[in-house]
Motif scaffolding. Structure first.
Motif, mmCIF file in Angstrom:
data_model
loop_
_atom_site.group_PDB
_atom_site.id
_atom_site.type_symbol
_atom_site.label_atom_id
_atom_site.label_comp_id
_atom_site.label_asym_id
_atom_site.label_seq_id
_atom_site.Cartn_x
_atom_site.Cartn_y
_atom_site.Cartn_z
ATOM 1 N N GLY A 61 24.511 26.237 16.386
ATOM 2 C CA GLY A 61 23.766 27.189 17.224
ATOM 3 C C GLY A 61 24.373 28.582 17.219
ATOM 4 N N ALA A 62 25.282 28.837 16.270
ATOM 5 C CA ALA A 62 26.028 30.106 16.277
ATOM 6 C C ALA A 62 25.434 31.132 15.315
ATOM 7 C CB ALA A 62 27.475 29.840 15.890
ATOM 8 N N ALA A 63 25.794 32.390 15.552
ATOM 9 C CA ALA A 63 25.480 33.469 14.605
ATOM 10 C C ALA A 63 26.810 34.077 14.178
ATOM 11 C CB ALA A 63 24.595 34.515 15.266
ATOM 12 N N LEU A 64 27.150 33.905 12.899
ATOM 13 C CA LEU A 64 28.441 34.391 12.386
ATOM 14 C C LEU A 64 28.213 35.566 11.455
ATOM 15 C CD1 LEU A 64 28.746 31.162 12.923
ATOM 16 C CD2 LEU A 64 30.889 31.474 11.750
ATOM 17 N N ARG A 65 29.176 36.468 11.416
ATOM 18 C CA ARG A 65 28.993 37.697 10.647
ATOM 19 C C ARG A 65 29.657 37.678 9.267
ATOM 20 N NH1 ARG A 65 30.767 41.864 15.436
ATOM 21 N NH2 ARG A 65 29.418 40.955 17.014
ATOM 22 N N ASN A 98 22.904 27.029 11.934
ATOM 23 C CA ASN A 98 23.629 28.274 12.207
ATOM 24 C C ASN A 98 23.022 29.443 11.439
ATOM 25 O OD1 ASN A 98 26.035 27.425 13.918
ATOM 26 N ND2 ASN A 98 26.199 25.973 12.210
ATOM 27 N N THR A 99 23.423 30.631 11.854
ATOM 28 C CA THR A 99 22.878 31.854 11.257
ATOM 29 C C THR A 99 24.007 32.744 10.760
ATOM 30 O OG1 THR A 99 20.989 31.762 12.745
ATOM 31 C CG2 THR A 99 21.470 33.898 11.777
ATOM 32 N N ALA A 158 14.440 37.650 15.655
ATOM 33 C CA ALA A 158 13.684 36.409 15.894
ATOM 34 C C ALA A 158 14.317 35.243 15.131
ATOM 35 C CB ALA A 158 12.226 36.590 15.480
ATOM 36 N N MET A 159 14.817 35.539 13.953
ATOM 37 C CA MET A 159 15.466 34.507 13.141
ATOM 38 C C MET A 159 16.720 33.964 13.836
ATOM 39 S SD MET A 159 16.250 35.411 9.234
ATOM 40 C CE MET A 159 15.866 34.306 7.912
ATOM 41 N N ILE A 160 17.483 34.864 14.449
ATOM 42 C CA ILE A 160 18.710 34.446 15.158
ATOM 43 C C ILE A 160 18.323 33.529 16.322
ATOM 44 C CG2 ILE A 160 20.701 35.244 16.513
ATOM 45 C CD1 ILE A 160 20.403 37.974 14.935
ATOM 46 N N ALA A 161 17.265 33.926 17.047
ATOM 47 C CA ALA A 161 16.788 33.128 18.183
ATOM 48 C C ALA A 161 16.284 31.770 17.692
ATOM 49 C CB ALA A 161 15.682 33.883 18.914
ATOM 50 N N LEU A 162 15.586 31.778 16.581
ATOM 51 C CA LEU A 162 15.042 30.537 16.022
ATOM 52 C C LEU A 162 16.177 29.566 15.667
ATOM 53 C CD1 LEU A 162 12.616 28.926 14.872
ATOM 54 C CD2 LEU A 162 12.879 30.248 12.750
ATOM 55 N N GLY A 163 17.198 30.075 15.009
ATOM 56 C CA GLY A 163 18.328 29.228 14.632
ATOM 57 C C GLY A 163 18.985 28.615 15.860
ATOM 58 N N ASN A 164 19.152 29.418 16.895
ATOM 59 C CA ASN A 164 19.782 28.917 18.121
ATOM 60 C C ASN A 164 18.902 27.865 18.790
ATOM 61 O OD1 ASN A 164 20.085 29.419 21.338
ATOM 62 N ND2 ASN A 164 22.049 29.450 20.265
ATOM 63 N N GLY A 165 17.601 28.112 18.796
ATOM 64 C CA GLY A 165 16.677 27.157 19.426
ATOM 65 C C GLY A 165 16.617 25.839 18.667
ATOM 66 N N VAL A 166 16.524 25.913 17.345
ATOM 67 C CA VAL A 166 16.423 24.686 16.535
ATOM 68 C C VAL A 166 17.726 23.886 16.646
ATOM 69 C CG1 VAL A 166 16.093 23.767 14.200
ATOM 70 C CG2 VAL A 166 14.682 25.669 14.986
ATOM 71 N N ARG A 181 22.281 20.239 7.286
ATOM 72 C CA ARG A 181 22.680 21.619 7.576
ATOM 73 C C ARG A 181 21.479 22.534 7.389
ATOM 74 N NH1 ARG A 181 26.434 19.556 9.547
ATOM 75 N NH2 ARG A 181 28.650 19.699 9.021
ATOM 76 N N ILE A 182 21.230 23.372 8.396
ATOM 77 C CA ILE A 182 20.255 24.452 8.222
ATOM 78 C C ILE A 182 21.006 25.765 8.453
ATOM 79 C CG2 ILE A 182 18.111 25.507 9.042
ATOM 80 C CD1 ILE A 182 17.140 22.752 9.909
ATOM 81 N N VAL A 183 20.903 26.677 7.492
ATOM 82 C CA VAL A 183 21.556 27.978 7.630
ATOM 83 C C VAL A 183 20.493 29.063 7.451
ATOM 84 C CG1 VAL A 183 23.377 29.512 6.816
ATOM 85 C CG2 VAL A 183 23.700 27.031 6.654
ATOM 86 N N PHE A 184 20.412 29.958 8.420
ATOM 87 C CA PHE A 184 19.506 31.111 8.348
ATOM 88 C C PHE A 184 20.298 32.322 7.851
ATOM 89 C CE2 PHE A 184 17.344 28.386 11.328
ATOM 90 C CZ PHE A 184 15.989 28.642 11.137
ATOM 91 N N VAL A 185 19.707 33.073 6.920
ATOM 92 C CA VAL A 185 20.348 34.318 6.481
ATOM 93 C C VAL A 185 19.652 35.465 7.197
ATOM 94 C CG1 VAL A 185 20.969 35.790 4.539
ATOM 95 C CG2 VAL A 185 20.948 33.292 4.257
#
Ligand SMILES: NC(=O)c1ccc[n+]([C@@H]2O[C@H](COP(=O)([O-])OP(=O)(O)OC[C@H]3O[C@@H](n4cnc5c(N)ncnc54)[C@H](OP(=O)(O)O)[C@@H]3O)[C@@H](O)[C@H]2O)c1
Length: 263
Positions: A249-253, A180-181, A160-168, A135-139
């Motif tokens: 690959g998602a960004a959740l709030r 995910n982010t 850029a972090m959101i884009a990075l998470g989606n790309g990885v 699991r990789i999670v970006f904050v």
């Protein structure tokens, strides 16, 4: 809900205080061995001691490294070994007029907020893929979607972090690894508390009045208060768990409803 995390190992960047520490605590409570990080060794040792005292059942350790220094990051990844869960949490923030943000500041923000996640993911993802789970999670932040006029540099790095998470995430096809982010909202971490206290002091008002004024200026918050770091941590722990296997690959709030649109 059983999260299936017992016996796994996590690294959380920037976790000697604030949201990172809350994430480490929440993971430890689920039986995860955690490795904390920060620049200040004494602060880091104190955070490790605090977590060991509350969660003696898991292994808690600390690795100091400054994410502005690629050499220190390389050394950190060497010493770290394999992890099942990487939380890219470290991040700089601060108010600044666009005209006053020098190139060096842009570079520093980019190194810490974006390149930390690039370097750690590049080092740790291959082992996760080999093992078939990770699991990789970006904050990141709602500021990466609705870029604040008084923090353009911050918002750009968070986007850029959101884009990075989606790309990885696209590199995990056919494995049990997900990336995910989380988009956090205004959160009363130690870092934010220090900034609020400094502004309150400069304006000769109480910290409570300053907190209310800041939230009052935020016209869209549905929560109408700062989040507690644990409220961000809860979503991170869910994304780190086995229960979130279909989210990739998602960004959740976890933004207190600050963002006003569905997407
Ligand atoms: N607080 C909010 O309102 C909010 C909202 C949305 C998203 N976020 C995001 O959440 C994350 C954490 O924010 P926070 O408010 O919890 O921060 P914080 O309270 O200021 O804590 C920052 C942590 O990062 C470490 N750190 C700072 N610079 C570092 C560097 N160059 N290298 C290594 N470690 C470093 C600090 O330790 P040392 O001082 O020892 O280096 C500390 O442990 C950030 O990515 C932020 O953008 C925050």
């Amino acid at each position: 809900m059983e999260l299936g995390l017992r016996g796994t190992r996590a690294f959380i960047s920037g976790s000697s205080q604030g949201i990172g520490f809350a994430i480490a605590s929440a993971l430890a409570a689920e039986g995860v061995d955690v490795v904390l990080n920060g620049r200040d060794e004494r602060k880091l040792d104190a955070a490790v001691d605090r977590l060991r005292a509350t969660h003696p059942e898991v292994a808690v350790s600390g690795l100091a490294a400054d994410f502005t220094d690629p050499g220190q990051v390389a050394d950190l990844t060497q010493r770290l070994g394999a992890v099942d869960i990487l939380v890219n949490n470290v991040g700089l923030f601060g108010l600044a007029d666009f005209a006053d943000i020098a190139d060096e500041d842009w570079t520093r923000y980019f190194e810490v907020n974006v390149m930390s996640g690039v370097r750690l993911s590049r080092a740790l993802l291959p082992r996760m893929r080999e093992r078939g789970w990770g699991r990789i999670v970006f904050v990141s932040s709602e500021s990466g979607v609705n870029i604040p006029a008084d923090m353009v540099h911050y918002g750009v790095t968070k986007a850029a972090m959101i884009a990075l998470g989606n790309g990885v995430a696209k590199l995990t096809r056919g494995t049990g690894v997900t990336v995910n982010t989380v988009l956090g909202g205004p959160t009363y971490s130690e870092g934010v508390a220090a900034s609020v206290a400094a502004v309150a002091d400069a304006r000769s008002v109480s910290v409570e009045a300053m907190k209310q004024a800041i939230i009052g200026q935020n016209a869209t918050t549905l929560l109408e208060r700062f989040l507690d770091p644990s409220e961000i941590a809860d979503l991170v722990v869910y994304l780190a768990s086995t229960r979130s296997s279909a989210t990739n690959g998602a960004a959740l709030r976890a933004d207190g409803g600050v963002l006003t649109t569905v997407l």
